[in-house]
Write an enzyme that holds these catalytic residues in place. Structure first.
Site, mmCIF file in Angstrom:
data_model
loop_
_atom_site.group_PDB
_atom_site.id
_atom_site.type_symbol
_atom_site.label_atom_id
_atom_site.label_comp_id
_atom_site.label_asym_id
_atom_site.label_seq_id
_atom_site.Cartn_x
_atom_site.Cartn_y
_atom_site.Cartn_z
ATOM 1 N N HIS A 107 37.048 24.810 21.656
ATOM 2 C CA HIS A 107 36.558 25.501 20.452
ATOM 3 C C HIS A 107 36.205 24.528 19.324
ATOM 4 O O HIS A 107 36.394 24.824 18.144
ATOM 5 C CB HIS A 107 37.576 26.521 19.958
ATOM 6 C CG HIS A 107 37.894 27.605 20.949
ATOM 7 N ND1 HIS A 107 36.936 28.182 21.755
ATOM 8 C CD2 HIS A 107 39.071 28.213 21.267
ATOM 9 C CE1 HIS A 107 37.511 29.103 22.520
ATOM 10 N NE2 HIS A 107 38.792 29.147 22.248
ATOM 11 N N HIS A 181 36.437 35.802 18.942
ATOM 12 C CA HIS A 181 37.683 35.664 19.702
ATOM 13 C C HIS A 181 38.691 36.747 19.312
ATOM 14 O O HIS A 181 39.885 36.476 19.209
ATOM 15 C CB HIS A 181 38.264 34.265 19.466
ATOM 16 C CG HIS A 181 39.086 33.739 20.599
ATOM 17 N ND1 HIS A 181 40.427 34.038 20.755
ATOM 18 C CD2 HIS A 181 38.772 32.938 21.635
ATOM 19 C CE1 HIS A 181 40.901 33.421 21.815
ATOM 20 N NE2 HIS A 181 39.909 32.743 22.376
ATOM 21 N N GLU A 318 34.871 37.191 25.276
ATOM 22 C CA GLU A 318 34.146 36.176 24.526
ATOM 23 C C GLU A 318 32.758 35.971 25.138
ATOM 24 O O GLU A 318 32.611 35.306 26.156
ATOM 25 C CB GLU A 318 34.923 34.865 24.530
ATOM 26 C CG GLU A 318 36.352 34.979 24.026
ATOM 27 C CD GLU A 318 37.204 33.808 24.475
ATOM 28 O OE1 GLU A 318 36.813 32.648 24.232
ATOM 29 O OE2 GLU A 318 38.258 34.046 25.110
#
Length: 353
Positions: A107, A181, A318
């Site tokens: 991320h 998320h 996601e």
């Protein structure tokens, strides 16, 4: 007709006032967001009896989101998911990122896009309200090239659709991969398990990974595996099966290969909680869907109302480019040329069944 309100959401460590924006529609559904991190904070939807409950895990104020180890409700970028060895090449230049997931980058490191303040534009209206969060991610922030103008727009329709629209443009060739998320529990965020929820994913294949959850380059068939969700199946039915992909992630944490076309939003997944009757449909124009069963929620963390969320108490859907796609050949990736505009839409639609 939608209605938009805003209220203080706490003071950040940098002494900035965070704000909580809430959009509600005529069906009673309401969704809240904060300008800190462009995070989704609350999603209240009715069950089959018309009773409203918040169906996403999270925190009560901005102080929780400043830490937020699980990335609850988060807008993630510049590149969500994993990048192998925390490096990639653009125009023959190798760029190095933070190694925050073993030797890999997850991320975009410890300061993903959920850790910045955003400028806000918002309005309500007859056809639904929206909140638009925007900022400029400067050249080499997190290690990525290019000054990137980025925005995420959340809107709520009278069809109980939470629409997420991503936009970006850079002054240099770069890479991007945005996702949301949020952790969903359709029984309510105060429920302690999603294992009885039923899931359907419109995918015949998933990206096989190694033990570090980095794709091997093989598209594996879901048929005959615990990853076969082509028909509704309880999450808990095979989550602990003896299968390599489940061992690697301690449960579900896989990217599914979708049959989508860029610019054409289509349904790719459904989540159903039978007791409440709440049904969530997922739509996107992106090629991948990471399905994560919250297998590693921190035991010391406290969520809404001071609750400790146990593992497997939420589910993430996601929408994304495949993990590590920027280092793979012949797969769609988030490579973005200078001045090229990136646009993408994801929708979470709520109903009862």
């Amino acid at each position: 007709m939608s209605f938009l309100t805003k209220k203080p959401f706490g003071i950040t460590k940098d002494n900035k006032q965070a704000t909580l924006y809430t959009i509600s529609n005529q069906n009673g559904m309401k969704v809240s967001f904060t300008d800190y991190g462009a995070n989704i904070v609350e999603i209240y939807v009715p069950d089959k009896q018309g009773i409203l409950k918040d169906v996403v895990l999270g925190y009560d104020d901005v102080s929780g989101y400043e830490v937020n180890p699980p990335a609850y409700g988060s807008f993630l970028g510049r590149h969500a998911n994993r990048i192998a060895d925390a490096k990639f090449v653009v125009n023959e230049i190798e760029y190095h990122l933070e190694q925050n997931d073993g030797k890999n980058c997850l991320h975009s490191g410890s300061n993903s896009y959920n850790k910045y303040m955003y400028q806000t534009q918002c309005q309500d209206g007859e056809d639904g309200g929206f909140v638009k969060f925007s900022r400029v991610s400067p050249d080499m922030e997190q290690g990525f090239p290019g000054n990137l103008e980025v925005s995420v727009t959340y809107s709520l329709t009278e069809k109980n659709e939470l629409k997420i629209e991503y936009f970006a443009v850079s002054d240099k060739d770069t890479v991007i991969n945005f996702t949301n998320h949020s952790y969903f529990n359709l029984e309510g965020e105060d429920s302690e398990s999603v294992l009885k929820h039923k899931v359907r994913i419109f995918a015949d294949q998933y990206t096989e990974t190694d033990s570090e959850l980095i794709p091997t380059g093989i598209f594996a068939d879901v048929a005959g595996t615990p990853l076969d969700f082509r028909e509704f199946k309880e999450i808990g039915k095979e989550i602990d099966a003896d299968f390599p992909a489940l061992h690697y992630g301690n449960g579900y944490d896989q990217n599914f290969v979708l049959h989508t076309k860029r610019g054409e939003v289509q349904k790719v997944a459904e989540l159903w909680e039978e007791k409440s009757g709440r049904l969530m449909e997922v739509f996107t124009d992106l090629p991948g869907l990471q399905f994560y069963s919250s297998n590693f929620l921190p035991k010391e963390d406290h969520g809404k109302g001071g609750r400790k969320y146990p593992s497997r108490s939420g589910i993430c859907f996601e929408t994304q480019f495949y993990p590590n796609s920027i280092n793979m050949k012949n797969v769609p990736s988030g490579r973005l040329a200078a001045k090229e505009e990136f646009k993408s839409t994801t929708i979470y639609k709520f109903n009862v069944k």
